[in-house]
Design a protein around this motif. Structure first.
Motif, short mmCIF file in Angstrom:
data_model
loop_
_atom_site.label_atom_id
_atom_site.label_comp_id
_atom_site.label_asym_id
_atom_site.label_seq_id
_atom_site.Cartn_x
_atom_site.Cartn_y
_atom_site.Cartn_z
N SER A 79 1.04 -1.22 -0.20
CA SER A 79 0.02 0.11 -0.02
C SER A 79 0.84 1.28 -0.08
CB SER A 79 -0.93 -0.04 1.05
OG SER A 79 -0.26 0.32 2.60
N ASP A 81 3.15 4.37 -0.83
CA ASP A 81 3.18 5.21 -2.07
C ASP A 81 1.96 5.50 -2.89
OD1 ASP A 81 5.68 5.59 -1.15
OD2 ASP A 81 6.53 4.05 -2.23
N ILE A 82 0.84 4.55 -2.62
CA ILE A 82 -0.55 4.66 -3.63
C ILE A 82 -1.80 4.85 -2.59
CG2 ILE A 82 0.38 3.23 -5.39
CD1 ILE A 82 -1.27 0.82 -4.05
N GLN A 116 -2.74 2.63 6.76
CA GLN A 116 -3.38 2.20 5.65
C GLN A 116 -4.49 0.98 6.11
OE1 GLN A 116 -2.65 -1.58 4.86
NE2 GLN A 116 -1.80 -1.55 7.00
N TYR A 211 -9.16 -1.68 -4.92
CA TYR A 211 -7.54 -1.97 -5.05
C TYR A 211 -7.31 -2.54 -6.53
CZ TYR A 211 -9.32 -6.21 -3.26
OH TYR A 211 -9.94 -7.47 -3.02
N ASN A 215 -4.76 2.86 -11.98
CA ASN A 215 -5.01 4.06 -11.38
C ASN A 215 -3.67 5.04 -11.42
OD1 ASN A 215 -7.82 3.16 -9.57
ND2 ASN A 215 -6.31 1.48 -9.72
N ARG A 216 -4.15 6.47 -11.61
CA ARG A 216 -3.08 7.32 -11.48
C ARG A 216 -2.73 7.64 -9.97
NH1 ARG A 216 -1.03 11.42 -14.75
NH2 ARG A 216 -2.53 10.86 -16.43
N VAL A 217 -1.11 7.90 -10.01
CA VAL A 217 -0.59 8.28 -8.70
C VAL A 217 0.44 8.98 -8.98
CG1 VAL A 217 0.67 5.99 -8.67
CG2 VAL A 217 0.53 7.47 -6.75
N SER A 221 2.44 8.66 -13.39
CA SER A 221 2.83 7.37 -12.97
C SER A 221 1.39 6.71 -12.66
CB SER A 221 3.75 7.04 -11.89
OG SER A 221 3.92 5.70 -11.25
N TYR A 222 1.25 5.34 -12.79
CA TYR A 222 0.19 4.54 -12.38
C TYR A 222 0.37 3.43 -11.63
CZ TYR A 222 -2.30 7.42 -16.16
OH TYR A 222 -2.72 8.35 -16.73
N TRP A 223 -0.35 2.81 -11.09
CA TRP A 223 -0.70 1.55 -10.65
C TRP A 223 -1.65 0.58 -10.83
CZ3 TRP A 223 -4.47 -0.48 -7.20
CH2 TRP A 223 -5.27 0.55 -6.63
N LYS A 264 3.16 -1.31 -9.02
CA LYS A 264 3.42 0.06 -8.96
C LYS A 264 4.30 0.53 -9.73
CE LYS A 264 3.93 -0.42 -4.34
NZ LYS A 264 4.07 -0.40 -2.80
#
Length: 480
Positions: A79, A81-82, A116, A211, A215-217, A221-223, A264
């Motif tokens: 979890s 960094d996202i 988290q 989850y 998804n953008r982060v 960048s994306y995860w 990630k």
């Protein structure tokens, strides 16, 4: 060695694409087309009732389900960094800490961030939970024979986690029955850079996260989250996924306790390639939250069928379960529960095991619907399956009625805390802190005892250094 079921240890639930590909090849060589994921972030080879022959490996720990003497370390690296996190606890920090654990672990160990919600905090025997002090961790202990979880009376330094865990495992033969006894035994055995516990652990409430999907982060960048409802991940697809990770210079793949995979650091320029991969293989990454927030026993067909039955009823009634999590289980060890609502399947009465009796269930829910409270309340007992949908809908409505009330209460009773600078004394040898505000209960020094009033023969509780080896320093803390 022939087994119908094998478990591959994945330390902290994190491995490189190359490592995953090697594990996939072992499974493929055993005649499997799929792998499954375990609730402690491990990988499972399941032979569908047939025996499988797994090659021996010097690189990976591969265990049968009944094999004792080794447990997987759970971590919330997945979890980092996202999702919400403690600022100092980055993904890199987890990796450095996990690297310290080089021996097989007998005890279940959790290394988690309290901010988290994806990874349980208290399901281990040793539960290291990040504090607000950089590189210091609370330790909550529930050894195998203990009934309750107890807090260790010191904060543990990041680079001492593996040392402390290994020492505690070596001390199990001493049969420690309290954290105070454990603290004394550990300090007698090894030197550590402990810190005084200066405030209680606060665990903020966040809804359970979604989850899955791309998804953008951050800015570029994306995860990606991947979930299979039947927990059977196709080896051929995962091998192609590992190759794409390598092409995109993605160094780590994570496993969640919810039997899903998270990747990630997908570069924005590569997003189209990942979408093409998912489309080519027909991978669905848009399951509803109704499906994602369930924890089921591995390879249990009846539990999967019950989940599908209940989810179908939720869907027909247009019920939201956002923020809630559910478990279906046939054991009653509440220390291992980590969802908001538990559906316990009752065992047949003794002497009636062979009869085809209709199953009955108990419903429990966590206090405030927060599994981190470790307190479960019985809602109903011995009910039929047909009664479960309406009872679960009733609990879901109860959850939304009380949602936010707990936070309001805590805000009223807990005004903003003032940050102040105080003086304390630190051992220059092992960095243990003596804070006059708290005293030193290990040597019967009461709170509010100034350093000057300590006896001349006072010794550091960790390394036995003399009083003269303590240096005055300034520290920040929050007023209660």
């Amino acid at each position: 060695m022939k087994k119908s079921f094998s478990r591959v240890i994945v330390k902290g639930g994190v491995l490189s694409p190359a490592e995953l590909k090697q594990i996939l090849e072992l499974a493929e060589n055993a005649g499997l087309e799929t792998i499954s994921l375990g609730s402690r972030q491990d990988i499972l080879f399941i032979g569908e009732g047939e025996e499988i022959e797994v090659e021996k490996s010097d690189k990976f720990q591969i265990l049968s389900p009944d094999e004792t003497g080794s447990e997987n370390i759970v971590s919330s690296y997945v979890s980092a960094d996202i999702f919400s996190n403690t600022p100092w606890l980055t993904g890199d920090r987890y990796l450095y800490i996990l690297e310290q654990f080089r021996q097989k672990t007998v005890l279940k160990i959790n290394i988690t961030d309290p901010r988290q919600r994806l990874v349980p905090l208290y399901t281990g025997h040793l539960n290291f939970i990040a504090s607000e002090h950089e590189d210091y961790w609370y330790l909550y202990v529930r050894l195998p024979d203990w009934e309750q979880t107890e807090m260790y009376p010191a904060l543990i330094y990041s680079w001492d986690l593996a040392k402390v865990a290994g020492t505690i495992e070596n001390l199990l033969q001493e049969d420690p029955d309290s954290t105070e006894m454990l603290f004394d035994l550990v300090n007698d055995a090894v030197q550590t850079n402990n810190r005084t516990v200066d405030q209680s652990l606060e665990i903020p409430f966040f809804p359970f996260p979604y989850y899955e999907g791309i998804n953008r982060v951050g800015a570029d960048s994306y995860w990606l989250g991947l979930y299979w409802r039947n927990n059977k991940y196709y080896i051929a697809f995962l091998k192609v996924l590992c190759d794409l990770c390598a092409d995109c210079k993605i160094g780590k793949i994570s496993i969640t306790p919810w039997k899903s995979i998270i990747i990630k650091g997908i570069p924005e320029k590569s997003k189209l390639e990942w979408e093409k991969l998912l489309g080519t293989w027909g991978i669905n990454v848009r399951h509803s939250m109704l499906e994602l927030n369930w924890h089921l026993p591995v390879n249990n067909k009846s539990a999967l069928e019950l989940k599908e039955y209940l989810v179908s009823n939720f869907d027909k009634n247009d019920i939201s379960t956002y923020g809630l999590t559910f478990s279906i289980t046939d054991y009653t060890k509440k220390a291992y529960y980590f969802t908001s609502i538990i559906i316990e399947k009752n065992h047949p009465p003794k002497g009636f095991e062979e009869l085809n009796l209709k199953s009955t269930y108990n419903l429990l829910y966590a206090k405030n619907f927060d599994p981190n409270t470790q307190e479960y309340i019985v809602h109903v007992q011995e009910v039929d399956q047909v009664e479960l949908p309406n009872l679960l809908i009733e609990l879901s409505k109860l959850y939304f009625e009380q949602l936010g009330n707990q936070n309001k209460k805590s805000k009223k009773s807990s005004p903003a805390k003032e940050l102040v600078i105080t003086e304390a004394y630190q051992c220059k040898n092992c960095l243990t802190i003596y804070d006059p505000i708290y005293g030193d209960h290990t040597q019967n020094i009461p709170a509010e005892t100034s350093f000057d009033d300590l006896p001349i023969d006072y010794l550091c509780p960790v390394c036995d250094a003399p009083k003269a080896d303590f240096v005055k320093k300034k520290f920040s803390r929050q007023l209660d």
